[in-house]
Structure formats: structure tokens, C-alpha cells
Scaffold this active site. Structure first.
Site, PDB file in Angstrom:
ATOM      1  N   PHE A   1      -4.114  31.586   1.131  1.00 35.15           N
ATOM      2  CA  PHE A   1      -4.020  32.581   2.198  1.00 35.15           C
ATOM      3  C   PHE A   1      -3.391  33.913   1.775  1.00 35.15           C
ATOM      4  O   PHE A   1      -2.674  34.543   2.571  1.00 35.15           O
ATOM      5  CB  PHE A   1      -3.249  32.002   3.401  1.00 35.15           C
ATOM      6  N   CYS A   2      -3.626  34.329   0.544  1.00 40.64           N
ATOM      7  CA  CYS A   2      -3.059  35.606   0.058  1.00 40.64           C
ATOM      8  C   CYS A   2      -1.550  35.652   0.276  1.00 40.64           C
ATOM      9  O   CYS A   2      -0.978  36.727   0.533  1.00 40.64           O
ATOM     10  CB  CYS A   2      -3.719  36.810   0.724  1.00 40.64           C
ATOM     11  N   ALA A   3      -0.923  34.494   0.221  1.00 39.95           N
ATOM     12  CA  ALA A   3       0.541  34.416   0.306  1.00 39.95           C
ATOM     13  C   ALA A   3       0.944  33.294  -0.657  1.00 39.95           C
ATOM     14  O   ALA A   3       1.557  32.300  -0.246  1.00 39.95           O
ATOM     15  CB  ALA A   3       0.993  34.135   1.730  1.00 39.95           C
TER      16      ALA A   3
END
Ligand SMILES: Cc1ncc(COP(=O)(O)O)c(C=O)c1O
Length: 433
Positions: free
Chosen positions: A382-384
Site C-alpha cells: 500500500f505504498c507504506a
């Protein structure tokens, strides 16, 4: 006998007014269940209608004298004001239209005064981790909102102590080096809300500024910059039911007006002379909006802001909370599905849930949900990445399971999500046992 003819008046029965379509109804495809609002929310009718209405008039913005062009310029500037009102901007704040939250955060990163220290938490989306300059401080993911507040307080106190002892500033009345705190309003991984008002108070106490990444918060809850005493706010139209490619950075004008333009080009200047470097850059939003702006994106975003501002946000919130509880309770009842979370299970959150199916690859599960059940969810980190990896490790410890996959799944709810759709996901997950 005389007969008086009294004209009989026709009864004035008006045809019933056609039911006004709900501006917050979302467009979609029957049979397709979209539980991926956190990535990109579907288009609200308000946005689609505003775009359809303006399209015949579509012309240049800020560049033409014709009637079409003037209408477009007016629509664009009205959109700016509408967004400003929606986020509670102060009168002297700038509202700069960008492409999305990532663009907004990068713009602010380029506008930081020399020597600014940026303080973030490791739980942020990459858009609020990667644009910041070297030397930024990344605090560990806190275990609770209260711990976030304490950790920020301690970090800012230490920064100020080091700054004062190095430069003697503050003691002799000069301001210390600029500090910017950059935090999310709601996590895109867990949906957990961050204590923005408290963090803003801490920032203020230490003479620091604060940016709130409202990409995930604004679609679910009202955000008021002035009331929260927040300096900057970034959000994306495509997560706010306005899929026409606009975002905004809203906030204090001084750093933005003093910075080199984000993009150099037409529209960002007040004077360009013959010599190569003879250029006066405009101040205000125009400074950072060179090139022909995204009129339809701005107008669509503003239309949704207007519709949300007129809506009963408490009722929307209650509806979403009921769906979220249904989803989380359903997941908790599935022994092979484990939820990811940073804070306690009952911490306030928006309609986002990340989870893993024990023993199953998350990408395969996502493909199966799409293929066999027509349910769209997100899978991955999740781009985290720092946060998602940490939460996966924590989920393994909490559940005592050794067969959790290295990436996760995420279901996210929004306007238009129904209980039947939530149940469809839960039923599909149950079959994966
Ligand atoms: C919390 C958060 N911040 C920033 C972003 C980046 O948004 P965009 O891709 O619209 O730039 C996202 C996107 O998922 C997000 O969830």
C-alpha cells in the site's frame, strides 16, 4: 331565468417535481463490487454533472477574452474558493491546484525555507515520507495516538534544544530554524485516525508548522484547517469522488511565495524580460501553477466539496461506521483472517481495513476475489512499506500464526458501499479457509 356562468377555474395541480438526483450518489457498474475506495473512489454524480455542464463551455483558463474563456476562468477561481471553504482555509491561505496529494507534498517540500527540519512518523504513506529533504527526522510508529503526541513533543523539544545550543537562537530573540511536522489524518493502511488537533498543538508549542496529509481523512470526515490550527493540508480529488486529476495544497502563503516556482512557465510570471534570467515570478497560487490548469479537475473537486458540505456528515459517518463494524466483526469471526492495526482495536478509524488470509498469498486472494466474486480490493504493501511490514510482523506475533503472507489485502468503503457488498466479501473470505 338567467343563468350566470361562473367560469370554473382549472385546479392548479402541479406535476410533482422530479426527484433531484442525489449529488453524492456514485457511478459504478452493476455487479462489480468496488471495495477499493482508498485507492481511487468512484465518481460522484455531483462531479460528473459539473463536468458535463461545463464541457460545452470548455476553453482556456486565465488566457482568453472570449465569453467561453471568461466563464472557464470564473469557474476555476470559484472552484478554488469552494475548496478553500470546504477545508476551512484562513483568508490569507493559498489554495494551489495540483495533480494529487503526492504532487502537493512535493510542492511543499520544494518550498521549504533553507535549513527546515521535517519531522514525520514511519507510519506515513510514501507520498509523505519520500519528498522530504535529507536530515528529516522519522519517528517510530507509535503504539497509540497518545504516544504519537508524546513522541512528537519530545522530538521537537530536543530539536529546539540542539538548535538553541548550536546557534544561540531563541535565547537572543532570533527565531529558531524552521521545523515542519508532516502527519497523516488517517492511515491508508489501517484507517486509523491520527490525533491531528493534539499534534498541531504540540507543533505550535514548539514553534513548528504542521502539514496534514488529508488524502484519506477528507473523504470520510470534515477537516477544518483553521479550527485545527494546521498550517498546510494536502488532498486528492480522485479519492474524494472527483476523478478528474486534481488535488490541492492549501496553507500559509509566505513559504510558498518565497520559494522558486514548482514549475517554471506561462502563467507563473508577472514579467519576463529579454535577458535570460529577467523574470518576475507571480505570487499567490499562480506562482506554482504554471501551464494551462486542469479546469475540469478543479471544478469536479469543488462540486464534490459543495455536495459534501451540504450533506449530513454525521449521518454519512454513522452509516460508514456501521458498515465498518460489520466488516471488522466479520473478519474477527474468521479464524484464518487477521486484521492489521497500529493502535488498539477500538481506536477511531475511517472505513479502511487491511488484513491477511493465513497461508494464502495476498495477490492470489485478490485475484480470486476479482475473478470468482467480482470484488475489487487492493493487495500489496500500500505504498507504506515501513508501516505495512511492521504491522505484518506484529499481526504474526498477535495471532501466533507462522503462516502469514509477506503482503496484505485492503478493503476500503465509501459512499455507495452497501451491507450486501460487505457481506459478499466476508462470504468470499470464508470460502478461503
Ligand atoms: C494517506 C495517503 N497519502 C498520500 C497518498 C497519495 O495520493 P495520490 O496517489 O493521490 O497522490 C495516498 C494514496 O493512496 C494516501 O493514502
Amino acid at each position: 331565468m338567467t343563468v350566470t356562468l361562473v367560469p370554473t377555474l382549472p385546479t392548479l395541480s402541479r406535476p410533482p417535481a422530479p426527484a433531484r438526483p442525489d449529488p453524492l450518489a456514485v457511478l459504478g457498474v452493476p455487479g462489480e463490487i468496488n471495495l477499493d475506495h482508498a485507492a481511487s473512489a468512484p465518481c460522484a454524480r455531483a462531479a460528473a454533472d459539473a463536468v458535463a455542464e461545463l464541457l460545452p463551455w470548455y476553453a482556456s483558463v486565465h488566457r482568453g477574452a472570449g465569453a467561453l474563456s471568461r466563464r472557464c476562468t470564473l469557474a476555476y477561481e470559484r472552484a478554488r474558493q469552494t475548496v478553500a471553504d470546504f477545508v476551512g482555509a484562513r483568508p490569507d491561505d493559498h489554495v494551489v491546484f495540483t495533480r494529487n496529494t503526492t504532487d502537493s507534498v512535493n510542492l511543499l517540500a520544494r518550498a521549504l525555507p533553507a535549513g527546515t527540519t521535517v519531522v514525520t512518523f514511519a507510519g506515513e504513506h510514501h507520498a509523505n515520507l519520500l519528498p522530504w529533504p535529507r536530515g528529516s527526522v522519522r519517528l517510530p510508529v507509535p503504539a497509540s495516538p497518545a504516544e504519537a503526541v508524546r513522541a512528537l513533543d519530545a522530538a521537537l523539544r530536543e530539536l529546539r534544544r540542539v538548535d538553541a545550543s548550536r546557534s544561540g537562537a531563541v535565547a537572543d530573540g532570533r527565531p529558531g530554524l524552521p521545523v515542519l511536522v508532516a502527519v497523516t489524518g488517517a492511515s491508508n493502511v489501517t484507517g486509523e485516525r491520527w490525533p491531528v488537533a493534539e499534534l498541531a498543538r504540540v507543533a505550535r508549542r514548539h514553534d513548528a508548522r504542521i502539514l496534514v496529509d488529508a488524502a484519506q481523512l477528507a473523504p470520510h470526515a470534515p477537516v477544518d484547517l483553521a479550527a485545527l490550527d494546521v498550517d498546510y493540508l494536502a488532498l486528492s480529488g480522485h479519492k474524494l469522488y472527483a476523478p478528474f486529476g486534481a488535488g490541492v495544497l492549501v496553507g500559509r502563503g509566505d513559504w510558498l511565495d518565497a520559494a522558486p516556482p514548482y514549475l517554471a512557465g506561462g502563467g507563473a510570471t508577472s514579467h519576463v524580460g529579454a535577458a535570460t534570467h529577467e523574470v518576475h515570478w507571480a505570487t499567490g497560487p499562480a506562482r506554482h501553477e504554471a501551464g494551462t490548469p486542469n479546469l475540469l479537475g478543479a471544478v469536479a473537486l469543488a462540486a464534490v466539496c459543495t455536495a459534501l458540505a451540504a450533506a449530513d456528515r454525521d449521518a454519512l459517518h454513522a452509516r460508514e461506521r456501521a458498515l465498518l463494524t460489520r466488516l471488522r466483526d466479520g473478519i474477527a469471526a474468521l479464524p484464518h483472517v487477521v486484521e492489521l492495526r497500529t493502535f488498539a482495536a477500538d481506536a477511531p478509524r475511517v472505513g479502511i481495513v487491511s488484513f491477511v488470509v493465513a497461508g494464502r498469498d495476498s495477490a492470489e486472494v485478490a485475484a480470486q476475489l476479482a475473478g470468482a466474486h467480482r470484488i475489487g480490493v487492493r493487495d500489496g504493501l500500500f505504498c507504506a512499506h515501513p508501516l505495512a511490514r511492521r504491522l505484518l510482523a506484529e499481526a504474526a506475533t498477535r495471532s501466533g500464526r507462522r503462516d502469514l503472507p509477506p503482503t496484505a489485502l485492503r478493503a476500503s468503503l465509501g459512499l455507495g458501499t452497501t451491507a450486501a457488498e460487505v457481506d459478499a466479501l466476508l462470504t468470499a473470505l470464508a470460502t478461503l479457509a
